[in-house]
Design an enzyme around this catalytic site. Structure first.
Site, PDB file in Angstrom:
ATOM      1  N   GLY A  65      24.581  53.144  70.728  1.00  0.00           N
ATOM      2  CA  GLY A  65      24.506  54.479  71.314  1.00  0.00           C
ATOM      3  C   GLY A  65      25.581  55.360  70.718  1.00  0.00           C
ATOM      4  N   GLN A  97      31.401  62.412  70.375  1.00  0.00           N
ATOM      5  CA  GLN A  97      32.017  61.426  69.482  1.00  0.00           C
ATOM      6  C   GLN A  97      32.048  61.893  68.023  1.00  0.00           C
ATOM      7  OE1 GLN A  97      29.594  58.036  71.346  1.00  0.00           O
ATOM      8  NE2 GLN A  97      31.425  57.029  70.512  1.00  0.00           N
ATOM      9  N   CYS A 101      33.094  50.594  71.979  1.00  0.00           N
ATOM     10  CA  CYS A 101      32.773  51.988  71.710  1.00  0.00           C
ATOM     11  C   CYS A 101      33.096  52.296  70.254  1.00  0.00           C
ATOM     12  CB  CYS A 101      33.592  52.882  72.647  1.00  0.00           C
ATOM     13  SG  CYS A 101      33.304  54.634  72.443  1.00  0.00           S
ATOM     14  N   LEU A 102      32.240  53.075  69.606  1.00  0.00           N
ATOM     15  CA  LEU A 102      32.478  53.451  68.215  1.00  0.00           C
ATOM     16  C   LEU A 102      33.726  54.312  68.057  1.00  0.00           C
ATOM     17  CD1 LEU A 102      28.812  54.175  67.093  1.00  0.00           C
ATOM     18  CD2 LEU A 102      30.255  52.278  66.354  1.00  0.00           C
ATOM     19  N   HIS A 152      27.029  54.647  79.710  1.00  0.00           N
ATOM     20  CA  HIS A 152      28.175  54.734  78.799  1.00  0.00           C
ATOM     21  C   HIS A 152      28.105  56.044  78.007  1.00  0.00           C
ATOM     22  CE1 HIS A 152      31.065  52.813  75.793  1.00  0.00           C
ATOM     23  NE2 HIS A 152      30.579  53.840  75.110  1.00  0.00           N
ATOM     24  N   GLU A 153      26.926  56.348  77.449  1.00  0.00           N
ATOM     25  CA  GLU A 153      26.782  57.556  76.630  1.00  0.00           C
ATOM     26  C   GLU A 153      26.879  58.827  77.472  1.00  0.00           C
ATOM     27  OE1 GLU A 153      27.225  57.203  73.560  1.00  0.00           O
ATOM     28  OE2 GLU A 153      26.902  55.051  73.610  1.00  0.00           O
ATOM     29  N   HIS A 170      30.366  59.858  78.132  1.00  0.00           N
ATOM     30  CA  HIS A 170      30.994  60.609  77.035  1.00  0.00           C
ATOM     31  C   HIS A 170      30.804  62.114  77.212  1.00  0.00           C
ATOM     32  CE1 HIS A 170      32.677  57.688  74.314  1.00  0.00           C
ATOM     33  NE2 HIS A 170      31.551  57.008  74.218  1.00  0.00           N
TER      34      HIS A 170
END
Length: 183
Positions: free
Chosen positions: A60, A65, A109-110, A152-153, A156
């Site tokens: 995701g 991000q 997480c990225l 999670h997304e 953000h």
């Protein structure tokens, strides 16, 4: 095409900022950004492409991000036999279970280059409403891993990081009546 250098890291102020709604119908630029988020996630899961472009695999990605403070997310995750592949404008959780769930391996997480141990309590089931790249309304009922990824997304978009949910005093304290999900 989004690459790892486009993904901002923890400590960047955009990751703790609330993203703005996307005006619908979406602009050409917003459509391109949303499509590129999904393209990154799909490409990052392809071993050849991820090696060729130096992509860290992800399931995701949210617009904040990549330092775009707009409410856009992309998810490409397989849960059992089902593939959940969505790119959404203005996603919102419109209902959720009381029951909780968590990934036994914790979350990553990225935008976070370190392992943050601990259980992240999430809703076990959610219904998400948003709009696809063409501006069509989408409503999805989710459970298990897919529900966790969407939460999670969407976090953000609200300036919330996954580790904000971890009990730092007792990171592996069992979450009462929660469903453990293996990943």
């Amino acid at each position: 095409m989004i690459t790892m250098k486009d993904i901002i890291r923890e400590g960047h102020p955009s990751l703790t900022s609330v993203a703005q709604e996307v005006t619908l119908p979406p602009s050409k630029e917003d459509k391109e950004i949303l499509s590129s988020l999904l393209e990154y996630v799909k490409n990052s899961q392809d071993p050849e492409l991820s090696a060729q472009y130096g992509l860290r695999p992800g399931i995701g990605l949210a617009a904040p991000q990549i330092n775009v403070l707009k409410r856009m997310i992309a998810v490409n995750v397989r849960d059992g036999e089902r593939l959940y592949s969505y790119a959404l404008f203005n996603p919102k959780i419109i209902s959720h279970s009381i029951e909780k769930a968590f990934l036994t391996s914790g979350e990553g997480c990225l935008s976070v280059d370190r392992n943050v141990p601990g259980f992240v309590p999430r809703y076990a089931r959610v219904t998400v409403k948003g709009w696809d790249v063409d501006g069509n309304e989408v409503k999805i009922r989710l459970k298990g891993l897919a529900a966790i990824v969407f939460q999670h997304e969407i976090d953000h978009l609200n300036g919330v990081m996954f580790y904000d949910h971890i009990d730092h005093e007792h990171p592996f304290e069992p979450i009462p009546d929660a469903i453990p999900i293996e990943r």
